[in-house]
Design a protein around this motif. Structure first.
Motif, PDB file in Angstrom:
ATOM      1  N   VAL A  61       0.871  -1.171   0.000  1.00 41.86           N
ATOM      2  CA  VAL A  61       0.000   0.000   0.000  1.00 41.86           C
ATOM      3  C   VAL A  61       0.913   1.228   0.000  1.00 41.86           C
ATOM      4  N   THR A  62       0.795   2.052  -1.041  1.00 42.45           N
ATOM      5  CA  THR A  62       1.614   3.253  -1.168  1.00 42.45           C
ATOM      6  C   THR A  62       0.725   4.472  -0.998  1.00 42.45           C
ATOM      7  N   LEU A  63       1.174   5.418  -0.189  1.00 43.21           N
ATOM      8  CA  LEU A  63       0.425   6.651   0.048  1.00 43.21           C
ATOM      9  C   LEU A  63       1.134   7.801  -0.647  1.00 43.21           C
ATOM     10  N   THR A  64       0.400   8.522  -1.473  1.00 45.29           N
ATOM     11  CA  THR A  64       0.909   9.745  -2.080  1.00 45.29           C
ATOM     12  C   THR A  64       0.113  10.906  -1.498  1.00 45.29           C
ATOM     13  N   LEU A  80     -10.086  -0.510   0.247  1.00 42.91           N
ATOM     14  CA  LEU A  80      -8.778  -1.097   0.535  1.00 42.91           C
ATOM     15  C   LEU A  80      -8.864  -2.370   1.382  1.00 42.91           C
ATOM     16  N   PRO A  81      -9.617  -2.410   2.487  1.00 43.17           N
ATOM     17  CA  PRO A  81      -9.652  -3.652   3.279  1.00 43.17           C
ATOM     18  C   PRO A  81     -10.188  -4.845   2.496  1.00 43.17           C
ATOM     19  N   THR A  82     -11.196  -4.640   1.676  1.00 39.04           N
ATOM     20  CA  THR A  82     -11.763  -5.737   0.884  1.00 39.04           C
ATOM     21  C   THR A  82     -10.753  -6.252  -0.127  1.00 39.04           C
ATOM     22  N   ALA A  83     -10.068  -5.342  -0.793  1.00 34.48           N
ATOM     23  CA  ALA A  83      -9.058  -5.746  -1.777  1.00 34.48           C
ATOM     24  C   ALA A  83      -7.909  -6.490  -1.105  1.00 34.48           C
ATOM     25  N   LEU A  84      -7.503  -6.049   0.088  1.00 34.65           N
ATOM     26  CA  LEU A  84      -6.429  -6.745   0.798  1.00 34.65           C
ATOM     27  C   LEU A  84      -6.875  -8.114   1.306  1.00 34.65           C
ATOM     28  N   ASP A  93      -1.289 -12.081   7.737  1.00 32.06           N
ATOM     29  CA  ASP A  93      -0.375 -11.890   6.609  1.00 32.06           C
ATOM     30  C   ASP A  93       0.087 -10.437   6.598  1.00 32.06           C
ATOM     31  N   PRO A  94       1.380 -10.209   6.413  1.00 33.49           N
ATOM     32  CA  PRO A  94       1.882  -8.835   6.498  1.00 33.49           C
ATOM     33  C   PRO A  94       1.413  -7.959   5.334  1.00 33.49           C
ATOM     34  N   VAL A  95       1.090  -6.732   5.672  1.00 37.14           N
ATOM     35  CA  VAL A  95       0.748  -5.704   4.693  1.00 37.14           C
ATOM     36  C   VAL A  95       1.834  -4.637   4.806  1.00 37.14           C
ATOM     37  N   VAL A  96       2.441  -4.299   3.678  1.00 37.26           N
ATOM     38  CA  VAL A  96       3.520  -3.317   3.672  1.00 37.26           C
ATOM     39  C   VAL A  96       2.908  -1.955   3.343  1.00 37.26           C
TER      40      VAL A  96
END
Length: 127
Positions: A61-64, A80-84, A93-96
């Motif tokens: 997950v990248t934040l601009t 975002l939570p549904t897609a992850l 499971d790790p989320v970066v």
């Protein structure tokens, strides 16, 4: 020859009551106000949680400054939570999570809150 009566001396106002009122107002507002609410975000250390290492599809997950990107694809915060969850096998499971230079800290907090609410327990913050 008549001389005018001497002018009565002006009495100087006492500042003590005014100082008392200001002090009481200061004490009242100090006791009645809240200066800020401390909130703690718990970030587990993902280094020791999963001995198998990173597995499965990428979950970056990248934040601009104006967007949230999941693996390079723009996505809304509400989706975002549904897609992850579709990319994860289990909740630990790790989320970066990576914030770019122009990203604001409030965006990081919003994403962390959404992931925590969705049940993700391992979030890794990187530069």
């Amino acid at each position: 020859m008549q001389f005018a009566a001497p002018a009565p001396k002006r009495r100087k106002p006492s500042l003590t009551p005014m100082i008392d009122v200001v002090f009481l107002l200061l004490v009242f507002f100090m006791l009645a106000s809240q200066f800020g609410l401390d909130q703690v975000i718990k970030l587990p250390l993902a280094a020791g949680t999963n001995s198998d290492g990173y597995s499965g599809p990428p979950r970056l997950v990248t934040l601009t400054s104006d967007a949230i990107l999941l693996n390079g694809t723009p996505i809304a915060l509400s989706n975002l939570p549904t897609a992850l969850q579709n990319l994860s096998e289990k909740p630990d499971d790790p989320v970066v999570l990576r914030g770019q230079e122009e990203a604001h800290s409030q965006q990081v907090i919003d994403v962390l809150a959404a992931l925590q609410q969705a049940g993700f327990t391992a979030v890794v913050l990187v530069e």
